[in-house]
Design a protein around this motif. Structure first.
Motif, short mmCIF file in Angstrom:
data_model
loop_
_atom_site.label_atom_id
_atom_site.label_comp_id
_atom_site.label_asym_id
_atom_site.label_seq_id
_atom_site.Cartn_x
_atom_site.Cartn_y
_atom_site.Cartn_z
N ALA A 129 55.55 -13.81 7.86
CA ALA A 129 55.34 -12.97 6.67
C ALA A 129 56.15 -11.68 6.73
N SER A 130 56.23 -11.07 7.91
CA SER A 130 56.99 -9.82 8.04
C SER A 130 58.48 -10.05 7.80
N HIS A 131 58.96 -11.19 8.31
CA HIS A 131 60.38 -11.52 8.08
C HIS A 131 60.63 -11.79 6.61
N ALA A 132 59.72 -12.51 5.95
CA ALA A 132 59.87 -12.79 4.52
C ALA A 132 59.84 -11.50 3.72
N ALA A 133 58.96 -10.57 4.11
CA ALA A 133 58.90 -9.29 3.40
C ALA A 133 60.20 -8.51 3.54
N ALA A 134 60.81 -8.57 4.74
CA ALA A 134 62.09 -7.88 4.94
C ALA A 134 63.18 -8.47 4.07
N LEU A 135 63.17 -9.80 3.92
CA LEU A 135 64.15 -10.44 3.05
C LEU A 135 63.97 -10.01 1.59
N LEU A 136 62.72 -9.94 1.14
CA LEU A 136 62.46 -9.53 -0.23
C LEU A 136 62.86 -8.07 -0.45
N GLU A 137 62.63 -7.22 0.53
CA GLU A 137 63.03 -5.82 0.40
C GLU A 137 64.56 -5.70 0.32
N SER A 138 65.25 -6.56 1.07
CA SER A 138 66.71 -6.58 0.98
C SER A 138 67.16 -7.02 -0.42
N LEU A 139 66.49 -8.03 -0.97
CA LEU A 139 66.80 -8.46 -2.33
C LEU A 139 66.52 -7.35 -3.34
N SER A 140 65.45 -6.58 -3.11
CA SER A 140 65.13 -5.47 -4.02
C SER A 140 66.26 -4.44 -4.04
N GLY A 141 66.78 -4.13 -2.84
CA GLY A 141 67.90 -3.19 -2.79
C GLY A 141 69.13 -3.71 -3.50
N SER A 142 69.38 -5.03 -3.39
CA SER A 142 70.54 -5.62 -4.08
C SER A 142 70.36 -5.58 -5.59
N VAL A 143 69.13 -5.85 -6.06
CA VAL A 143 68.86 -5.78 -7.50
C VAL A 143 69.05 -4.36 -8.01
N ALA A 144 68.56 -3.38 -7.25
CA ALA A 144 68.72 -1.98 -7.64
C ALA A 144 70.20 -1.59 -7.70
N ALA A 145 70.99 -2.09 -6.75
CA ALA A 145 72.43 -1.80 -6.75
C ALA A 145 73.11 -2.38 -7.99
N VAL A 146 72.70 -3.57 -8.40
CA VAL A 146 73.27 -4.18 -9.61
C VAL A 146 72.90 -3.37 -10.85
N SER A 147 71.67 -2.87 -10.91
CA SER A 147 71.27 -2.04 -12.05
C SER A 147 72.13 -0.78 -12.14
N ILE A 148 72.37 -0.15 -10.99
CA ILE A 148 73.21 1.05 -10.97
C ILE A 148 74.64 0.71 -11.37
N ASP A 149 75.14 -0.43 -10.91
CA ASP A 149 76.50 -0.84 -11.26
C ASP A 149 76.64 -1.05 -12.77
N LEU A 150 75.63 -1.64 -13.39
CA LEU A 150 75.69 -1.86 -14.84
C LEU A 150 75.66 -0.55 -15.61
N LEU A 151 75.00 0.45 -15.07
CA LEU A 151 74.99 1.76 -15.71
C LEU A 151 76.32 2.49 -15.50
N ALA A 152 76.83 2.42 -14.29
CA ALA A 152 78.06 3.16 -13.96
C ALA A 152 79.31 2.44 -14.43
N PHE A 153 79.28 1.11 -14.38
CA PHE A 153 80.45 0.31 -14.79
C PHE A 153 80.01 -0.64 -15.89
#
Length: 296
Positions: A185-209
């Protein structure tokens, strides 16, 4: 100067100002795009959607090239109109060079100056015209370097979006059927947190570019519109888990997806009151899902 000379000067200055404002909002302002750039990008996108074949995959690169040509065209035409009232007496002509006073001559002078080629057969004679031509040369050099930087900044943002789509596909392929969190479960949570950061980066990219939105992926595997709904499934299942780390990671991923949906709804006009509806509309617009009857 007569009425027409004043009119050409005002129109030329207006074109130059419009070009500078559009370049500023598109390349320098972090959360925006200029009216000319936005109109061209959206227009090419709309045309590609009503056409058949693979036009959508090349619409964004063609639109970017059209924006660059539009900026150059406004600069050339704007300065040409500034030069036109002062031809030929405001310029010094080299030996054997015909003294012309028409619009094509003004366009030629403007193109040579903007490109910083500077053949030297015709140069400004009045002190004010010298300053104007020098300003155009500086603007031309700045426009060239700015557009190159624009292109170079665009593709890392696109790669981050493709990487997120690949991450989601890899997660789906590696996860056990019916139980994506069969791992620790801890490993799965770390993977989801990594996905969250990637989603946030895409949101910022769509705003900036803003322009990256209009790039359509040819392969569905690298397409975020085709895979983003799986991220929602992961967030829902994680929130329903009994493990607190997974619950937190699920809420974090859900919040990141909500932010992405807000960007798609607010900046690109996707319909829907919920994130699921927005993502469905997003997928439909990028031709990875069959439109519902009556949908745009």
């Amino acid at each position: 100067m007569n009425f027409w000379d004043v009119l050409w000067t005002v129109v030329g200055a207006g074109l130059i100002l419009l070009m500078l404002v559009d370049v500023f909002h598109t390349l320098l302002y972090p959360h925006g795009s200029g009216p000319v750039c936005r109109t061209i990008m959206h227009g090419c996108w709309r045309l590609s959607r009503i056409s058949r074949g693979g036009a959508s995959s090349v619409a964004a690169p063609v639109a970017m090239a059209a924006v660059i040509f539009a900026w150059a065209g406004m600069a050339i035409l704007g300065w040409a109109l500034l030069y036109l009232p002062h031809l030929p007496e405001g310029f010094i002509y080299g030996a054997g060079v015909p003294r012309e006073a028409d619009f094509l001559e003004a366009v030629y002078l403007s193109m040579v100056t903007l490109s910083t080629v500077g053949f030297g057969e015709v140069v400004a004679g009045y002190p004010l015209l010298r300053l104007v031509s020098a300003a155009q040369a500086v603007t031309g050099f700045g426009l060239l370097t700015a557009t190159v930087s624009w292109i170079l900044q665009m593709y890392p943002a696109l790669n981050r979006r493709r990487a997120l789509a690949h991450q989601l596909n890899l997660f789906r392929e590696a996860a056990a059927p019916g139980d994506p969190f069969s791992m620790d479960a801890s490993h799965a949570a770390a993977l989801l947190e990594s996905l969250s950061g990637s989603v946030a980066a895409v949101s910022i990219d769509l705003l900036a570019f803003h322009e990256t939105y209009y790039f359509q992926e040819v392969e569905q595997r690298g397409s975020l519109p085709a895979t983003v709904t799986y991220a929602q499934e992961l967030a829902s299942e994680a929130k329903a888990s009994d493990h607190p780390d997974l619950q937190f990671a699920g809420r974090m991923l859900e919040a990141a997806l909500e932010d992405l949906a807000k960007v798609l709804r607010g900046r690109f006009g996707h319909a829907g009151t919920t994130s699921s509806e927005v993502f469905e509309h997003y997928s439909t617009h990028h031709r990875h899902r069959r439109p519902r009857e009556g949908a745009d």
